[in-house]
Design an enzyme around this catalytic site. Sequence first.
Site, PDB file in Angstrom:
ATOM      1  N   TYR A  55      -7.521 113.433  73.315  1.00 37.83           N
ATOM      2  CA  TYR A  55      -8.871 113.246  73.872  1.00 37.83           C
ATOM      3  C   TYR A  55      -9.450 111.924  73.372  1.00 37.83           C
ATOM      4  O   TYR A  55      -9.911 111.088  74.153  1.00 37.83           O
ATOM      5  CB  TYR A  55      -9.750 114.425  73.458  1.00 37.83           C
TER       6      TYR A  55
HETATM    7  P1  NAP Z   1     -17.031 120.514  82.462  1.00 42.11           P
HETATM    8  O1  NAP Z   1     -18.285 121.290  82.353  1.00 42.11           O
HETATM    9  O2  NAP Z   1     -15.752 121.098  81.978  1.00 42.11           O
HETATM   10  O3  NAP Z   1     -16.858 120.013  83.986  1.00 42.11           O
HETATM   11  C1  NAP Z   1     -15.704 119.271  84.275  1.00 42.11           C
HETATM   12  C2  NAP Z   1     -15.765 118.778  85.698  1.00 42.11           C
HETATM   13  O4  NAP Z   1     -14.589 117.983  85.917  1.00 42.11           O
HETATM   14  C3  NAP Z   1     -15.694 119.889  86.732  1.00 42.11           C
HETATM   15  O5  NAP Z   1     -16.337 119.436  87.903  1.00 42.11           O
HETATM   16  C4  NAP Z   1     -14.184 120.049  86.976  1.00 42.11           C
HETATM   17  O6  NAP Z   1     -13.843 120.571  88.256  1.00 42.11           O
HETATM   18  C5  NAP Z   1     -13.746 118.593  86.866  1.00 42.11           C
HETATM   19  N1  NAP Z   1     -12.357 118.460  86.438  1.00 42.11           N
HETATM   20  C6  NAP Z   1     -11.773 118.986  85.341  1.00 42.11           C
HETATM   21  N2  NAP Z   1     -10.471 118.662  85.290  1.00 42.11           N
HETATM   22  C7  NAP Z   1     -10.228 117.904  86.388  1.00 42.11           C
HETATM   23  C8  NAP Z   1      -9.080 117.290  86.923  1.00 42.11           C
HETATM   24  N3  NAP Z   1      -7.862 117.394  86.323  1.00 42.11           N
HETATM   25  N4  NAP Z   1      -9.179 116.614  88.076  1.00 42.11           N
HETATM   26  C9  NAP Z   1     -10.379 116.509  88.710  1.00 42.11           C
HETATM   27  N5  NAP Z   1     -11.498 117.091  88.257  1.00 42.11           N
HETATM   28  C10 NAP Z   1     -11.426 117.780  87.124  1.00 42.11           C
HETATM   29  O7  NAP Z   1     -17.163 119.129  81.651  1.00 42.11           O
HETATM   30  P2  NAP Z   1     -18.448 118.333  81.114  1.00 42.11           P
HETATM   31  O8  NAP Z   1     -18.792 118.862  79.769  1.00 42.11           O
HETATM   32  O9  NAP Z   1     -19.472 118.243  82.167  1.00 42.11           O
HETATM   33  O10 NAP Z   1     -17.769 116.904  80.848  1.00 42.11           O
HETATM   34  C11 NAP Z   1     -17.876 115.826  81.777  1.00 42.11           C
HETATM   35  C12 NAP Z   1     -17.408 114.561  81.064  1.00 42.11           C
HETATM   36  O11 NAP Z   1     -18.230 114.343  79.925  1.00 42.11           O
HETATM   37  C13 NAP Z   1     -15.961 114.623  80.567  1.00 42.11           C
HETATM   38  O12 NAP Z   1     -15.323 113.392  80.786  1.00 42.11           O
HETATM   39  C14 NAP Z   1     -16.121 114.871  79.073  1.00 42.11           C
HETATM   40  O13 NAP Z   1     -15.048 114.362  78.336  1.00 42.11           O
HETATM   41  C15 NAP Z   1     -17.413 114.135  78.788  1.00 42.11           C
HETATM   42  N6  NAP Z   1     -18.112 114.594  77.595  1.00 42.11           N
HETATM   43  C16 NAP Z   1     -18.655 115.839  77.523  1.00 42.11           C
HETATM   44  C17 NAP Z   1     -19.329 116.233  76.375  1.00 42.11           C
HETATM   45  C18 NAP Z   1     -19.970 117.585  76.231  1.00 42.11           C
HETATM   46  O14 NAP Z   1     -20.475 117.900  75.124  1.00 42.11           O
HETATM   47  N7  NAP Z   1     -20.023 118.410  77.264  1.00 42.11           N
HETATM   48  C19 NAP Z   1     -19.439 115.346  75.294  1.00 42.11           C
HETATM   49  C20 NAP Z   1     -18.862 114.094  75.395  1.00 42.11           C
HETATM   50  C21 NAP Z   1     -18.202 113.722  76.546  1.00 42.11           C
HETATM   51  P3  NAP Z   1     -13.770 122.201  88.506  1.00 42.11           P
HETATM   52  O15 NAP Z   1     -15.207 122.653  88.625  1.00 42.11           O
HETATM   53  O16 NAP Z   1     -13.034 122.365  89.797  1.00 42.11           O
HETATM   54  O17 NAP Z   1     -13.074 122.797  87.343  1.00 42.11           O
END
Ligand code: NAP
Length: 239
Positions: A146
């Site tokens: 990651y």
């Molecule tokens: P999330 O709630 O898990 O949502 C992930 C989204 O990405 C969903 O729309 C999912 O589609 C899609 N996705 C997952 N795997 C995929 C793939 N292989 N191909 C295409 N689409 C895919 O994630 P989130 O927390 O919103 O995170 C969004 C971004 O923010 C990520 O890059 C993550 O690394 C970053 N981030 C998050 C946090 C945090 O605390 N949440 C902190 C730092 C960075 P489906 O709905 O179809 O599964």
Amino acid sequence: MDLNGRTALVTGGSRGIGRAIVRRLAEAGARVVFTYRDDRAAADEVVGRFEGTVAVRADQADLASLEPMFAPVRDGLDILVNNAGIGPATPIAELTAEEFDRVMTVNAKFPLLAMREAATLLRDGGRIVNISTLNTVLPAPGLALYCGSKAALEQFTAVAARELGARGITVNTVTPGATDTDMLRGANPAETLAQATTLTALGRLGQPEDIAAVVAYLVGPDAQWITGQNIRATGGLLV
Ligand code: NAP
């Protein structure tokens, strides 16, 4: 902010941070094409709720997904947001070459190739925003892939800013802190979330809307002089 007449492409827009970004951009008047991987119901809900949005299935582990993802924006693009990402936790002692390829492809290779496509499709004055993680500066056990893949994405962002700047295109990273989504809750027990809240200067977990607000600013006209930067929208998790 007025994004009427603009076209945006947002990856991973069905849930979490991506969904909030889709909402902000659509409410500002943009036509927003977004991707999802598995959760068709969540994607349909977004399309039904936010006018001007279009869902495309794309699995970033499969580079063939680039073609259908860009098909609806071949006639012109103004904004690309590389948001989708995965963060599986595996200790280095247990890593496999296959997992290396999968995480690096989803989090770094696919977004880079999306930037390659956008480099020719984006109109002058366009915007690219890539979503990273604070874990690139606060590494944690199990997160080698990651951290490594997101660190690569941050470097791709910086180089793209240099390459595309002459056309008025800005390219920036937005780094969320602990943000209340399925990913965060799926990867962390309640005690870890409580600890993150304590360590955050503003004293709460981030909400997807907190991150979407920063992305909306960066893709708008007032951010025309900001490029090659990594904006840490963390509520002060790292000060
Ligand atoms: P999330 O709630 O898990 O949502 C992930 C989204 O990405 C969903 O729309 C999912 O589609 C899609 N996705 C997952 N795997 C995929 C793939 N292989 N191909 C295409 N689409 C895919 O994630 P989130 O927390 O919103 O995170 C969004 C971004 O923010 C990520 O890059 C993550 O690394 C970053 N981030 C998050 C946090 C945090 O605390 N949440 C902190 C730092 C960075 P489906 O709905 O179809 O599964």
